[in-house]
Design a protein around this motif. Structure first.
Motif, mmCIF file in Angstrom:
data_model
loop_
_atom_site.group_PDB
_atom_site.id
_atom_site.type_symbol
_atom_site.label_atom_id
_atom_site.label_comp_id
_atom_site.label_asym_id
_atom_site.label_seq_id
_atom_site.Cartn_x
_atom_site.Cartn_y
_atom_site.Cartn_z
ATOM 1 N N GLY A 100 0.827 -1.197 0.000
ATOM 2 C CA GLY A 100 0.000 0.000 0.000
ATOM 3 C C GLY A 100 0.859 1.243 0.000
ATOM 4 O O GLY A 100 2.072 1.193 -0.251
ATOM 5 N N ALA A 101 0.223 2.366 0.295
ATOM 6 C CA ALA A 101 0.951 3.637 0.319
ATOM 7 C C ALA A 101 2.003 3.624 1.413
ATOM 8 O O ALA A 101 1.746 3.227 2.551
ATOM 9 N N ALA B 189 5.459 3.131 -2.374
ATOM 10 C CA ALA B 189 4.698 1.949 -1.959
ATOM 11 C C ALA B 189 5.565 1.013 -1.127
ATOM 12 O O ALA B 189 6.781 0.926 -1.314
ATOM 13 N N GLU C 189 5.884 3.287 -8.528
ATOM 14 C CA GLU C 189 4.431 3.419 -8.677
ATOM 15 C C GLU C 189 3.852 4.331 -7.601
ATOM 16 O O GLU C 189 4.060 4.119 -6.407
ATOM 17 N N ASP D 212 0.462 6.091 -8.361
ATOM 18 C CA ASP D 212 -0.978 6.231 -8.560
ATOM 19 C C ASP D 212 -1.774 5.150 -7.836
ATOM 20 O O ASP D 212 -2.807 5.431 -7.223
ATOM 21 N N ASP D 213 -1.309 3.892 -7.906
ATOM 22 C CA ASP D 213 -2.008 2.780 -7.268
ATOM 23 C C ASP D 213 -0.968 1.878 -6.605
ATOM 24 O O ASP D 213 -0.459 0.940 -7.223
ATOM 25 N N PRO D 214 -0.626 2.157 -5.337
ATOM 26 C CA PRO D 214 0.428 1.392 -4.666
ATOM 27 C C PRO D 214 0.176 -0.105 -4.638
ATOM 28 O O PRO D 214 1.124 -0.889 -4.619
ATOM 29 N N SER D 215 -1.096 -0.535 -4.649
ATOM 30 C CA SER D 215 -1.380 -1.966 -4.605
ATOM 31 C C SER D 215 -0.915 -2.667 -5.879
ATOM 32 O O SER D 215 -0.760 -3.885 -5.901
ATOM 33 N N ARG D 216 -0.680 -1.899 -6.952
ATOM 34 C CA ARG D 216 -0.190 -2.458 -8.212
ATOM 35 C C ARG D 216 1.289 -2.167 -8.431
ATOM 36 O O ARG D 216 1.801 -2.277 -9.549
ATOM 37 N N ARG E 267 4.637 -5.927 -10.310
ATOM 38 C CA ARG E 267 3.975 -6.589 -11.437
ATOM 39 C C ARG E 267 4.949 -7.549 -12.131
ATOM 40 O O ARG E 267 5.443 -7.267 -13.227
ATOM 41 N N ASN F 259 -1.620 -8.730 -10.222
ATOM 42 C CA ASN F 259 -1.228 -7.548 -11.008
ATOM 43 C C ASN F 259 -0.672 -7.876 -12.391
ATOM 44 O O ASN F 259 -0.204 -6.978 -13.089
#
Length: 429
Positions: free
Chosen positions: A45-46, A61, A226, A228-232, A235, A384
């Protein structure tokens, strides 16, 4: 209680995983660990431990453990003692205690002289040393606990004291292969008859600007930027990958000889069949990209177990979402199965998108996850992953959890220093 000394054991006596202790982000039970791994639910996460702006680095992240309360897991630990221990020590002690509890290994079930604790950590108590050296913790040297908090081997030693383990207690520090190597040492200890049970695992708490800078210095695509979307952020094998995120926590396995585990009616997750580790003695930061060296090591570890590559049903990858690592693993599978087209290579997946890169714990997480996949007969996916890199285009488990027959699996790990380690695991029938 009196315990008779045990003679050496036959290598024919399987070593099995009977317990798993997990202290990871939003994860303190085997069930929650399995739910996150099998469900492809990233706990990255963040980043809150520090900010990119404060540190002046493009890292946003991480997989962080939030507030942690050790008391449910260590009910017998006196407050006067716990007050002297760092968070890293308390998290690790909790994972060790949970692994023993999950195994159902009571204090009368094993001679304490034959119960060992072997852990892995690539960097040890960096956070404590950072605060002590920078002077941000005025109480860092304020009591005798400073000696505990500053030693990388203290989580193992204090865990052994708490759980009453009087056998071999040690800590391996060897980057990302340390977890697999600790398992290898545990196998030797059990097969030699020197221990009857080994609590083997790792601990890592690397979420610091200094650690992030080490990887940023290696160039782009190593640690994810990353935002914008830390959960992604992570990858693996994806055409748009950009590196890993830092992760923290502790995972511990309880390993026993199968005969002893079955005699006390223990539940068995999986068999640990064999382990091999090697130093390629080549480039210090890049693994063999032909795949031939890793393929040879996998061939040898399977031969140790009396198995062949044709029998492997699944590969649990190191899967760091860096180009060289992803490509090296794909090439290793191609070298191991030179007659097969890519679409017919055994399935592979990575759990790094879930818990980030935990370095010294990474191999332990792999073996814990693979043990549960064998137990549940279900492969966990690579989260991801949507657009597969053409260089890595083969059978990735990414569509979600895949129910299938799994009898033989291989866990892989790679490390700086030109090192590779693999563990072969089998289904308990």
């Amino acid at each position: 209680m009196h315990f008779e000394a045990e003679p050496g054991t036959s290598e024919a006596d399987d070593v099995v995983v009977t317990g798993i202790g997990v202290m990871l982000p939003n994860t303190t039970t085997v069930q929650s660990f399995w739910d996150n791994i099998a469900g492809g639910r990233p706990q990255v996460g963040a980043l809150t431990r520090f900010t990119a702006e404060e540190a002046g680095i493009p890292v946003h992240a991480a997989a962080e453990i939030a507030a942690f309360d050790h008391r449910p897991f260590l009910p017998e630990l006196r407050p006067a003692h716990s007050a002297k221990y760092s968070r890293e020590i308390l998290v690790t002690m909790s994972a060790v205690a949970e692994a023993r509890r999950d195994a159902g290994l009571g204090h009368g079930d094993v001679d304490p002289r034959r119960l060992s604790v072997m852990l892995s950590s690539s960097r040890g108590p960096l956070s404590w040393w950072q605060s002590a050296i920078q002077g941000t913790d005025a109480e860092a040297f304020g009591d005798k606990g400073a000696m505990f908090r500053g030693l990388p081997g203290c989580p193992a030693s204090l865990s052994a004291i708490y759980t009453g383990a009087q056998g071999l207690v040690t800590t391996v520090s060897n980057a990302c292969v340390g977890g697999h190597q600790a398992i290898g040492l545990a196998l030797r200890e059990l097969r030699a008859g020197a221990s009857d049970a080994v609590l083997v695992g790792g601990h890592e708490f690397p979420i610091l600007p200094e650690v992030a800078r080490c990887y940023l210095a290696m160039g782009g695509g190593v640690i994810s930027a990353e935002a914008d979307d830390p959960s992604r952020a992570v990858r693996p094998y994806s055409a748009d990958r950009e590196g890993f995120a830092l992760g923290e926590g502790s995972v511990v396995l309880c390993l026993e000889r199968a005969s002893a585990a079955r005699a006390r009616g223990a539940r068995v997750y999986a068999k640990v069949l064999s382990h091999r580790t090697m130093n390629e003695a080549a480039h210090p930061t890049t693994m063999d990209l032909t795949g031939k060296v890793t393929a040879g090591l996998i061939h040898d570890v399977l031969a140790d177990a009396g198995r062949t590559a044709e029998e492997v049903d699944y590969f649990c990858a190191h899967g760091t979402a860096t180009r060289y690592n992803d490509l090296a693993e794909s090439q290793a599978l191609r070298a191991l199965y030179p007659e097969r087209p890519d679409a017919q290579l055994p399935p592979i997946s990575s759990n790094k998108p879930i818990y980030g890169h935990t370095f010294g714990v990474a191999g332990i997480i792999n073996v814990a996850a693979t043990s549960l996949m064998l137990h549940h007969q279900t492969l966990a996916p690579t989260a991801n992953l949507s657009t597969i890199d053409p260089e890595c285009d083969h059978d990735h488990v990414f569509e979600g959890a895949r129910a299938t027959d799994v009898d033989l699996a291989v866990s892989m790990s790679f490390a700086f220093g030109s090192q590779t380690a693999v563990v072969a695991l089998g289904r308990e029938r």
